[in-house]
Design a protein around this motif. Structure first.
Motif, PDB file in Angstrom:
ATOM      1  N   VAL B  66      -5.774  11.794   9.229  1.00 14.58           N
ATOM      2  CA  VAL B  66      -5.128  12.422   8.082  1.00 14.58           C
ATOM      3  C   VAL B  66      -5.936  13.639   7.696  1.00 14.58           C
ATOM      4  O   VAL B  66      -7.155  13.600   7.554  1.00 14.58           O
ATOM      5  CB  VAL B  66      -4.816  11.446   6.903  1.00 14.58           C
ATOM      6  CG1 VAL B  66      -5.295  10.058   7.163  1.00 14.58           C
ATOM      7  CG2 VAL B  66      -5.254  12.000   5.591  1.00 14.58           C
ATOM      8  N   ALA B  98      -1.622  15.960   4.698  1.00 18.57           N
ATOM      9  CA  ALA B  98      -1.431  15.254   3.430  1.00 18.57           C
ATOM     10  C   ALA B  98      -1.720  16.144   2.224  1.00 18.57           C
ATOM     11  O   ALA B  98      -1.640  15.706   1.087  1.00 18.57           O
ATOM     12  CB  ALA B  98      -2.279  13.997   3.371  1.00 18.57           C
ATOM     13  N   GLU B 105      -1.633  10.935   0.888  1.00 19.79           N
ATOM     14  CA  GLU B 105      -2.735  10.451   1.717  1.00 19.79           C
ATOM     15  C   GLU B 105      -2.629   8.949   1.908  1.00 19.79           C
ATOM     16  O   GLU B 105      -2.753   8.429   3.016  1.00 19.79           O
ATOM     17  CB  GLU B 105      -4.074  10.816   1.070  1.00 19.79           C
ATOM     18  CG  GLU B 105      -4.423  12.281   1.216  1.00 19.79           C
ATOM     19  CD  GLU B 105      -5.627  12.693   0.372  1.00 19.79           C
ATOM     20  OE1 GLU B 105      -6.138  13.788   0.585  1.00 19.79           O
ATOM     21  OE2 GLU B 105      -6.043  11.912  -0.512  1.00 19.79           O
ATOM     22  N   PHE B 122     -10.244   9.975   8.288  1.00 19.00           N
ATOM     23  CA  PHE B 122      -9.729  10.553   7.042  1.00 19.00           C
ATOM     24  C   PHE B 122     -10.515  11.813   6.748  1.00 19.00           C
ATOM     25  O   PHE B 122     -11.732  11.784   6.566  1.00 19.00           O
ATOM     26  CB  PHE B 122      -9.888   9.562   5.892  1.00 19.00           C
ATOM     27  CG  PHE B 122      -9.331  10.070   4.593  1.00 19.00           C
ATOM     28  CD1 PHE B 122      -7.986   9.913   4.310  1.00 19.00           C
ATOM     29  CD2 PHE B 122     -10.139  10.722   3.687  1.00 19.00           C
ATOM     30  CE1 PHE B 122      -7.463  10.392   3.113  1.00 19.00           C
ATOM     31  CE2 PHE B 122      -9.628  11.205   2.495  1.00 19.00           C
ATOM     32  CZ  PHE B 122      -8.278  11.035   2.205  1.00 19.00           C
ATOM     33  N   HIS B 131      -8.097   5.150  -2.721  1.00 16.23           N
ATOM     34  CA  HIS B 131      -8.306   5.345  -1.291  1.00 16.23           C
ATOM     35  C   HIS B 131      -9.129   4.191  -0.730  1.00 16.23           C
ATOM     36  O   HIS B 131      -8.819   3.627   0.307  1.00 16.23           O
ATOM     37  CB  HIS B 131      -9.067   6.644  -1.035  1.00 16.23           C
ATOM     38  CG  HIS B 131      -8.268   7.876  -1.267  1.00 16.23           C
ATOM     39  ND1 HIS B 131      -8.144   8.456  -2.501  1.00 16.23           N
ATOM     40  CD2 HIS B 131      -7.546   8.651  -0.417  1.00 16.23           C
ATOM     41  CE1 HIS B 131      -7.381   9.534  -2.397  1.00 16.23           C
ATOM     42  NE2 HIS B 131      -7.002   9.680  -1.143  1.00 16.23           N
TER      43      HIS B 131
END
Lengths: 335, 335
Positions: B66, B98, B105, B122, B131
Motif C-alpha cells: 500500500v 491509498a 488504507e 505499508f 492501523h
DNA sequence: CTGTTAGCGCGTTCAC
DNA sequence: GTGAACGCGCTAACAG
C-alpha cells in the motif's frame, strides 16, 4: 486457525450456501438471516478467502500491468490513471517492471496469466511478433497502453506520437526557425523513438527544410543525455537556432547546458519537447511542450479493459487520444 | 477448454502427482519421465494455475504494497526498490494507492489480506491505532516502509527524519546563517511533516537561535506551495537568509520564486532540503539536500519481508537507514 | 521414483 | 428462502 465460511455457517446456524449469498450480496436472503450471518461474521472476524473464491468462480478481480519502469515519471503517471480506474471498478493491480526487455516482458506476461488475472495491460514497450504470440495464448483480454502493435491486432490506447512531434517542430518553423536540431530517443523504440523522429523529419520535409545529419542525435531519455547532446550541438560550426527534444527530461538537460554556457533560452536558442510532465513547469524558462495526456492514457486503457473483461460491446478498440501544444517561454520567434 | 494438470498427466501417461513434481522442480523424478512430462506440457500448452496452487499450498507468492501515491517521485522510487527485490525472490506485487487516507488504507489492507498475500508492505503513511489494529488481524508479516509506528511494534525500514532535518539546518547554521525559515510538510504527517519540523526546531535550539513563528509555514509538498510560501517569506520585514524545505519539490518552487523576484540563490538566500530526488540536480543552481536512500528503503524493506515470510531469524526488526548531506550550489556562506 | 487420496475455501446448481 | 453436494486445479502426505 483460519475461520472459513463453514465456521460462520455453524455459528449462525445456517448453511454455508447462505453465508455465501450474504457475503456476495445475493438478494435471496431473508433480512433476519442476513443479520444473523453478519453478526456471526463479526463475532468470528471472518475474512473471505479471495483465492478460494477465485478458484471456484474463475474470476480474480485482479488485472496484470506490465510497465517499463515505475520510477519513470511518465509511466508512473499512466499507472496512477490505471490504478484509479481499476479501483473504481474494484479491481486490483499486479504491477511488474520489465525495463523494456523483451524476455522479461514475455516472462511476466506468462506469470501474470498463471496468476489468472482477469485482464492484462501492457504498457509502453515495443510489441514484437513474439509479444503477439504471447498475447494470443491469453484467454483474457489484453490492452496495449501507451503503445501499439504494428498490425493493430490488439486494443490499444495511445497518442499519435508522429503527429505530436510534427506539431512541435512545426511550431518552431512557424516561429521562423529553419535550423532545428533534434534530440531523439532510441530509434528501436517505436513510439517515443522512431515515431517522434519521423514526425520531425516530415515537418522539415513539408516545409522544404533539408534534414541535416549532424542535427540529429540519439539520447537515452535521461537529463544527462540531453546535456551531452546539447554540448555536441554547440560544438557545430552552424549551431541550430532551436532544439526539439523527444522528451522533457532531455529537453531540460539541454536548457541547462545552454545556461551553463552562458546562453539564454529562448533568446539564443529555443527548446521544445513532447511529454509535458510536471517538470516542464519546474524549470526556468518553463518548457514548451506538446502534452501527452498520461493519466488519461492509463485511465482510458483501464476503462477499455474493464469493458472487454465484461464482454461489453466496444465501438472502438484502437483509441488515439489527442495531444495539445502547451506554449511556454522556452520558445521564441526567430527574428 | 483450459488444460489442467490432469490432462497433462493423461497425455504423458503418468499421474498428476508426477506432473506436479516436475512443474515444481521436485528432484524425485526420473529424468526420462520428466522429459515425457515436459513434452506433454509443451504439446498441450499447459499453464499452471497459480490460484489453485495458492489454495492448496496456502502460499500465493504475492505481496501487497500500500502506497500513498505512485505518481509521486519519492514513492515511485521506493516502489522500484521493492519490486526489484520482490522479483529477485519471485514474488509479485499487488500495488494499491491509498492517498494517505486512513479509511482507504485500512480498506486496501483488508482486501489485500483477503487476496491471501504472503506479506504486506505499508508505505509512507501515518500509522494510527486503527492501523495497528488492522495489521494485528493479519496472519502474515507486515513491514512498514518509509514510515514507523510510534510504539515500534512492527518491523520497519526508514531514515531518521528528525536527524536528517537537523543535519540540514545545522549545515546552514555552520555556514553562518541565523535567520533560517522553514517550509514544512503537514504536521499530522509524522515522518516528513512533524519529525522534520522537530529537527529544525532542535537545531535552532541547540545553537541558541530563537524560533520565530513567522519563519515557519506549512506547505502541501507541491512546487506551487513552495513558491507561495517563499513569496510570503519575501514579504516579511526581516527576510530569512536561508530556507530549509522539508522536501525537494517545495524547495525548487522556492528557488524559482526567488529567481522570479530577481534574487539570486545562493547569493541572496540559501536553500536546502531533505530528499534528494533526481530533480535536485535538474535545477539551477543545483539543490543541496540531505539524501534519503529511497530505492534502498524499498529494497531493504522488501528483503526484510522475505525473511519474515520465510520465518527466518532477523536480528533487527527496526532498521534506520543512514542519510547523507549532498552539498550543492544552492547554499553558501553567510559572510 | 511414482501413484492414490484427501482436502484447500468457496460458488453454484439443484432440490426442498 | 435455504441447504446438500459437487467441483474448481492443485499440493501434500502416505503408500507402494
Amino acid at each position: 486457525m483460519t475461520v472459513t465460511i463453514y465456521d460462520v455457517a455453524r455459528e449462525a446456524g445456517v448453511s454455508m450456501a447462505t453465508v455465501s449469498r450474504v457475503v456476495n450480496n445475493n438478494p435471496n436472503v431473508k433480512p433476519q438471516t442476513r443479520k444473523k450471518v453478519f453478526e456471526a461474521i463479526e463475532r468470528l472476524g471472518y475474512r473471505p478467502n479471495a483465492v478460494a473464491r477465485g478458484l471456484a468462480s474463475k474470476k480474480t478481480t485482479t488485472v496484470g500491468v506490465v510497465i517499463p519502469d515505475i520510477s519513470n515519471a511518465i509511466f508512473a503517471e499512466v499507472a496512477r490513471g490505471i490504478e484509479d480506474i481499476a479501483n473504481m471498478y474494484h479491481y486490483n493491480i499486479i504491477l511488474c517492471n520489465a525495463d523494456k526487455k523483451k524476455e522479461k516482458e514475455i516472462r511476466v506476461v506468462n506469470t501474470l496469466l498463471e496468476k489468472q488475472v482477469d485482464g492484462l495491460l501492457f504498457m509502453g514497450g515495443t510489441v514484437t511478433e513474439e509479444h503477439v504470440q504471447a498475447f494470443k495464448t491469453s484467454s483474457v483480454p489484453v490492452v496495449l497502453c501507451a503503445t501499439t502493435d504494428e498490425k493493430k491486432e490488439f486494443p490499444s490506447v495511445d497518442i499519435d506520437h508522429e503527429k505530436a512531434a510534427y506539431d512541435a517542430v512545426e511550431t518552431l518553423i512557424a516561429k521562423g526557425h529553419r535550423s532545428i536540431a533534434m534530440i531523439c530517443g532510441n530509434l528501436q523504440d517505436l513510439s517515443n523513438g522512431y515515431a517522434r523522429y519521423q514526425g520531425y523529419k516530415k515537418a522539415l520535409e513539408n516545409h522544404g527544410i533539408a534534414l541535416r545529419e549532424e542535427y540529429v542525435r540519439v539520447g537515452n531519455y535521461r537529463y544527462e543525455s540531453g546535456m551531452e547532446i546539447m554540448e555536441y550541438f554547440l560544438g557545430l560550426r552552424e549551431k541550430p537556432t532551436a532544439v526539439f527534444s523527444a522528451t522533457d527530461e532531455m529537453a531540460i538537460g539541454a536548457i541547462h547546458k545552454l545556461q551553463d554556457h552562458g546562453l539564454k533560452v529562448p533568446e539564443d536558442i529555443s527548446v521544445i519537447s513532447v511529454d509535458n510532465t510536471r517538470m516542464a513547469t519546474m524549470v526556468r524558462p518553463q518548457l514548451a511542450a506538446v502534452a501527452q495526456p498520461m493519466y488519461d492514457i492509463g485511465a482510458v486503457s483501464m476503462r477499455l479493459l474493464t469493458k472487454l473483461m465484461k464482454n461489453e460491446k466496444v465501438e472502438d478498440n484502437i483509441v488515439v487520444l489527442p495531444h495539445e501544444l502547451i506554449m511556454r517561454n522556452s520558445v521564441q520567434d526567430r527574428s
